[in-house]
Design a protein around this motif. Structure first.
Motif, PDB file in Angstrom:
ATOM      1  N   SER A   9     -19.861  -0.721 -31.587  1.00 51.40           N
ATOM      2  CA  SER A   9     -18.842  -0.143 -30.695  1.00 51.40           C
ATOM      3  C   SER A   9     -17.451  -0.750 -30.868  1.00 51.40           C
ATOM      4  CB  SER A   9     -19.286  -0.285 -29.233  1.00 51.40           C
ATOM      5  OG  SER A   9     -20.534   0.342 -29.026  1.00 51.40           O
ATOM      6  N   PRO A  10     -16.929  -0.842 -32.110  1.00 55.43           N
ATOM      7  CA  PRO A  10     -15.570  -1.382 -32.277  1.00 55.43           C
ATOM      8  C   PRO A  10     -14.525  -0.356 -31.866  1.00 55.43           C
ATOM      9  CG  PRO A  10     -16.384  -0.627 -34.371  1.00 55.43           C
ATOM     10  CD  PRO A  10     -17.525  -0.469 -33.409  1.00 55.43           C
ATOM     11  N   THR A  11     -13.336  -0.816 -31.473  1.00 56.29           N
ATOM     12  CA  THR A  11     -12.190   0.049 -31.201  1.00 56.29           C
ATOM     13  C   THR A  11     -11.185  -0.141 -32.330  1.00 56.29           C
ATOM     14  OG1 THR A  11     -12.493  -0.081 -28.804  1.00 56.29           O
ATOM     15  CG2 THR A  11     -10.318   0.572 -29.608  1.00 56.29           C
ATOM     16  N   LEU A  12     -10.873   0.949 -33.047  1.00 55.53           N
ATOM     17  CA  LEU A  12      -9.984   0.880 -34.194  1.00 55.53           C
ATOM     18  C   LEU A  12      -8.684   1.625 -33.894  1.00 55.53           C
ATOM     19  CD1 LEU A  12     -12.570   1.707 -37.025  1.00 55.53           C
ATOM     20  CD2 LEU A  12     -11.915  -0.536 -36.150  1.00 55.53           C
ATOM     21  N   THR A  13      -7.563   1.085 -34.370  1.00 53.55           N
ATOM     22  CA  THR A  13      -6.266   1.723 -34.197  1.00 53.55           C
ATOM     23  C   THR A  13      -5.692   2.098 -35.555  1.00 53.55           C
ATOM     24  OG1 THR A  13      -5.861   0.412 -32.206  1.00 53.55           O
ATOM     25  CG2 THR A  13      -3.948   1.463 -33.238  1.00 53.55           C
ATOM     26  N   THR A  14      -5.396   3.388 -35.751  1.00 55.48           N
ATOM     27  CA  THR A  14      -4.869   3.948 -37.012  1.00 55.48           C
ATOM     28  C   THR A  14      -5.581   3.390 -38.240  1.00 55.48           C
ATOM     29  OG1 THR A  14      -3.075   2.305 -37.156  1.00 55.48           O
ATOM     30  CG2 THR A  14      -2.598   4.386 -36.014  1.00 55.48           C
ATOM     31  N   PRO A  15      -6.901   3.561 -38.331  1.00 58.19           N
ATOM     32  CA  PRO A  15      -7.617   3.045 -39.510  1.00 58.19           C
ATOM     33  C   PRO A  15      -7.306   3.883 -40.745  1.00 58.19           C
ATOM     34  CG  PRO A  15      -9.084   4.372 -38.179  1.00 58.19           C
ATOM     35  CD  PRO A  15      -7.798   4.258 -37.400  1.00 58.19           C
ATOM     36  N   VAL A  16      -7.410   3.278 -41.913  1.00 56.15           N
ATOM     37  CA  VAL A  16      -7.299   3.973 -43.186  1.00 56.15           C
ATOM     38  C   VAL A  16      -8.676   3.967 -43.832  1.00 56.15           C
ATOM     39  CG1 VAL A  16      -6.261   3.976 -45.474  1.00 56.15           C
ATOM     40  CG2 VAL A  16      -4.885   3.339 -43.490  1.00 56.15           C
ATOM     41  N   ILE A  17      -9.202   5.160 -44.155  1.00 55.36           N
ATOM     42  CA  ILE A  17     -10.550   5.294 -44.711  1.00 55.36           C
ATOM     43  C   ILE A  17     -10.456   5.403 -46.223  1.00 55.36           C
ATOM     44  CG2 ILE A  17     -12.629   6.733 -44.741  1.00 55.36           C
ATOM     45  CD1 ILE A  17     -11.846   7.615 -41.900  1.00 55.36           C
ATOM     46  N   THR A  18     -11.121   4.510 -46.940  1.00 61.13           N
ATOM     47  CA  THR A  18     -10.999   4.488 -48.394  1.00 61.13           C
ATOM     48  C   THR A  18     -12.272   4.882 -49.119  1.00 61.13           C
ATOM     49  OG1 THR A  18     -11.535   2.128 -48.404  1.00 61.13           O
ATOM     50  CG2 THR A  18      -9.202   2.714 -48.338  1.00 61.13           C
ATOM     51  N   GLY A  19     -13.330   5.124 -48.429  1.00 70.21           N
ATOM     52  CA  GLY A  19     -14.560   5.499 -49.114  1.00 70.21           C
ATOM     53  C   GLY A  19     -15.690   5.753 -48.143  1.00 70.21           C
TER      54      GLY A  19
ATOM     55  N   GLY B 109      -2.674   9.263 -51.486  1.00 72.78           N
ATOM     56  CA  GLY B 109      -2.582   8.846 -52.881  1.00 72.78           C
ATOM     57  C   GLY B 109      -3.581   7.776 -53.245  1.00 72.78           C
ATOM     58  N   SER B 110      -4.064   7.073 -52.230  1.00 69.65           N
ATOM     59  CA  SER B 110      -5.062   6.028 -52.490  1.00 69.65           C
ATOM     60  C   SER B 110      -6.154   5.976 -51.430  1.00 69.65           C
ATOM     61  CB  SER B 110      -4.385   4.660 -52.576  1.00 69.65           C
ATOM     62  OG  SER B 110      -3.702   4.358 -51.368  1.00 69.65           O
ATOM     63  N   ALA B 111      -5.919   6.609 -50.282  1.00 67.50           N
ATOM     64  CA  ALA B 111      -6.896   6.582 -49.195  1.00 67.50           C
ATOM     65  C   ALA B 111      -6.600   7.720 -48.220  1.00 67.50           C
ATOM     66  CB  ALA B 111      -6.843   5.239 -48.466  1.00 67.50           C
ATOM     67  N   PHE B 112      -7.546   7.996 -47.336  1.00 66.56           N
ATOM     68  CA  PHE B 112      -7.332   8.965 -46.268  1.00 66.56           C
ATOM     69  C   PHE B 112      -6.858   8.240 -45.022  1.00 66.56           C
ATOM     70  CE2 PHE B 112     -10.193  11.532 -48.898  1.00 66.56           C
ATOM     71  CZ  PHE B 112      -9.522  12.750 -48.871  1.00 66.56           C
ATOM     72  N   ALA B 113      -5.891   8.835 -44.330  1.00 67.20           N
ATOM     73  CA  ALA B 113      -5.360   8.264 -43.100  1.00 67.20           C
ATOM     74  C   ALA B 113      -5.093   9.379 -42.100  1.00 67.20           C
ATOM     75  CB  ALA B 113      -4.079   7.476 -43.383  1.00 67.20           C
ATOM     76  N   ALA B 114      -4.898   9.017 -40.851  1.00 67.64           N
ATOM     77  CA  ALA B 114      -4.603  10.005 -39.825  1.00 67.64           C
ATOM     78  C   ALA B 114      -3.329  10.768 -40.181  1.00 67.64           C
ATOM     79  CB  ALA B 114      -4.446   9.310 -38.474  1.00 67.64           C
ATOM     80  N   ALA B 115      -3.297  12.058 -39.842  1.00 66.89           N
ATOM     81  CA  ALA B 115      -2.112  12.882 -40.110  1.00 66.89           C
ATOM     82  C   ALA B 115      -0.923  12.359 -39.310  1.00 66.89           C
ATOM     83  CB  ALA B 115      -2.397  14.330 -39.752  1.00 66.89           C
ATOM     84  N   SER B 116       0.259  12.444 -39.918  1.00 66.09           N
ATOM     85  CA  SER B 116       1.472  11.993 -39.247  1.00 66.09           C
ATOM     86  C   SER B 116       1.787  12.871 -38.042  1.00 66.09           C
ATOM     87  CB  SER B 116       2.655  12.017 -40.225  1.00 66.09           C
ATOM     88  OG  SER B 116       3.873  11.793 -39.541  1.00 66.09           O
TER      89      SER B 116
END
Length: 204
Positions: free
Chosen positions: A19-29, A76-83
């Motif tokens: 149950s972690p809380t993450l803020t603006t994570p970047v998913i790389t795989g 370009g290198s990872a997926f991130a939340a849309a701006s």
């Protein structure tokens, strides 16, 4: 504890498995399954979307909006939340699909170049065809997927006077269909095509 951590990335609190809380994570795989975003539990079957074409396909004017939490955009290198401070045709289109499927992660890869004629996409392994494929393959690998689910095409201004646009696009389409990442029946949304196509449509 901080000094004992190695190979850390990002800032803020340490995150543990339950149950972690993450803020603006970047998913790389890997893949998203059973994660909860804004109170919505995501299913394991994602949607992978691609946008390509001339400048309109890759322009992002400043705009304040609320992108859906399940929309993830390739940087370009990872997926991130849309701006939330700019928007383009690619993110608007993908956001519409993401909102219609709130329990499925929606991945978006966009690739294009202003002023490029359709000939830049006609040859596999070269030009913008290769650039698009490189981005798509990298994005698919990061998402843990092998095929796309839909493509938005906005190109044609550079071919305004062309009378061969239909056959040129058929060549591009046939080459895509020969790729393992492009299922034969992948739906395509076409926008901003040439004056020639508009004339043919009007005559019909």
């Amino acid at each position: 504890l901080r000094t004992a951590l190695t190979d850390e990335t990002g800032t803020g609190a340490a995150v543990f498995a339950t149950s972690p809380t993450l803020t603006t994570p970047v998913i790389t795989g890997g893949s998203i399954s059973g994660a909860t975003i804004d109170g919505v539990t995501l299913e394991s079957e994602p949607i992978f979307l691609v946008c390509s074409g001339q400048s309109n396909a890759v322009l992002f004017p400043s705009y304040s909006w609320d992108p859906p939490a399940n929309l993830l955009v390739w940087n370009g290198s990872a997926f991130a939340a849309a701006s939330a401070t700019d928007i383009g045709i690619s993110t608007a289109w993908a956001a519409y699909i993401a909102r219609a499927n709130p329990t499925r992660p929606a991945y978006l890869v966009y690739n294009g170049f202003g002023g490029a004629a359709i000939s830049s996409w006609k040859t596999p392994g070269a030009g913008l065809y290769d650039s698009l494929e490189t981005s798509v393959v990298a994005g698919l690998a990061a998402a843990g997927l092998s095929t796309i689910d839909g493509l938005l095409w906005w190109q044609g201004e550079a071919d305004y006077a062309s009378s061969t646009y239909v056959s040129d696009f058929e060549t591009v389409h046939a080459n895509w269909r020969a790729e393992t990442w492009f299922p034969y029946n992948t739906p395509i949304v076409m926008m901003g095509v040439t004056h020639y196509l508009e004339t043919v449509d009007a005559a019909a």
